[in-house]
Design an enzyme around this catalytic site. Structure first.
Site, PDB file in Angstrom:
ATOM      1  N   CYS A  77      -7.294   9.094  34.106  1.00  0.00           N
ATOM      2  CA  CYS A  77      -6.605  10.181  34.793  1.00  0.00           C
ATOM      3  C   CYS A  77      -7.393  11.497  34.710  1.00  0.00           C
ATOM      4  CB  CYS A  77      -5.191  10.269  34.255  1.00  0.00           C
ATOM      5  SG  CYS A  77      -4.061  10.891  35.485  1.00  0.00           S
ATOM      6  N   HIS A 171      -2.623   5.281  33.509  1.00  0.00           N
ATOM      7  CA  HIS A 171      -2.569   5.348  32.039  1.00  0.00           C
ATOM      8  C   HIS A 171      -2.274   3.978  31.430  1.00  0.00           C
ATOM      9  CE1 HIS A 171      -2.544   9.756  31.430  1.00  0.00           C
ATOM     10  NE2 HIS A 171      -2.055   9.761  32.658  1.00  0.00           N
ATOM     11  N   GLU A 173      -2.636   3.054  28.483  1.00  0.00           N
ATOM     12  CA  GLU A 173      -2.139   3.211  27.101  1.00  0.00           C
ATOM     13  C   GLU A 173      -0.625   3.368  27.050  1.00  0.00           C
ATOM     14  OE1 GLU A 173      -3.580   5.438  28.901  1.00  0.00           O
ATOM     15  OE2 GLU A 173      -2.700   7.416  28.560  1.00  0.00           O
TER      16      GLU A 173
HETATM   17  N1  GLN Z   1      -3.090  16.024  37.302  1.00  0.00           N
HETATM   18  C1  GLN Z   1      -3.777  16.125  36.053  1.00  0.00           C
HETATM   19  C2  GLN Z   1      -5.061  16.912  36.204  1.00  0.00           C
HETATM   20  O1  GLN Z   1      -5.466  17.232  37.272  1.00  0.00           O
HETATM   21  C3  GLN Z   1      -4.091  14.758  35.509  1.00  0.00           C
HETATM   22  C4  GLN Z   1      -2.832  14.111  35.061  1.00  0.00           C
HETATM   23  C5  GLN Z   1      -3.023  13.096  33.991  1.00  0.00           C
HETATM   24  O2  GLN Z   1      -4.033  13.068  33.290  1.00  0.00           O
HETATM   25  N2  GLN Z   1      -2.002  12.290  33.826  1.00  0.00           N
HETATM   26  O3  GLN Z   1      -5.662  17.226  35.235  1.00  0.00           O
END
Ligand code: GLN
Length: 190
Positions: A77, A171, A173
């Site tokens: 992410c 994610h 995890e």
């Molecule tokens: N939207 C977040 C960002 O731009 C990322 C979200 C996440 O890591 N779950 O940093």
């Protein structure tokens, strides 16, 4: 073997639990010199604007780039955003350009802010279905020729691999999915 969890910001602790399920030791990485102690690194989910600043303030940029030349990195992410070559829509973030992908932040909009669904992951000789949690996920808009797609969601790549490195828009995890940690750092149940 010990794997580092970049512990500047975000949900690094949950990755520690996944790795301990695999019998892999972890170290919380807060200073660049600690990268010398570990043979792989996780850049966790969190907030990429903050993570980008902290990587520079804490002088992690060059050490992470050197580390990436010899050791695997798994980014989830916000971690994937930091690994991307180019971020389409946010100049506040200075990505590390470890993977040849371009991404857009928070691409799924408010209504799809967060969702959980099953994904099929394509491995060398079989497929595996896993549950994936997406939270304000980035979207991968394009990939370079050396990037392999491990899984798509609605035709968008959501799990990619390039050389030693793996990037995920979701994610693993949060659903006890150990597959990508095994693929990145070794293991045998994939
Ligand atoms: N939207 C977040 C960002 O731009 C990322 C979200 C996440 O890591 N779950 O940093």
């Amino acid at each position: 073997m010990k794997i580092g969890l970049l512990a500047l910001q975000g949900d690094y602790a949950k990755h520690g639990r996944i790795l301990s399920q695999l019998g892999i030791q972890t170290e919380l990485i807060r200073y660049p010199q600690q990268l010398e102690d570990v043979s792989g690194l996780i850049i966790p989910g969190g907030e990429s604007t903050t993570m980008s600043k902290l990587i520079d303030v804490s002088k992690f940029r060059q050490p992470i780039l050197s580390f990436a030349e010899r050791s695997p990195i798994l980014g989830t992410c916000a971690g994937l955003i930091m690994m991307a070559r180019l971020l389409q829509d946010d100049t506040r973030i200075n990505t590390l350009a470890i993977m040849d992908v371009t991404v857009t932040r928070n691409a799924y909009g408010r209504q799809m802010d967060s969702f959980v669904d099953d994904l099929t992951v394509n491995l060398a000789d079989h497929q595996k279905t896993i549950t994936a949690t997406f939270i304000r996920s980035p979207q991968i808009n394009s990939i370079g020729p050396d990037v392999e797609i491990l899984a798509c969601y609605n035709n968008d790549p959501v799990a990619v691999r390039q050389g030693l490195h793996i990037g995920l828009t979701f994610h693993p995890e949060l659903n006890d999915v150990t597959l990508f940690h095994e693929l990145a750092f070794g293991g045998n149940s994939n």
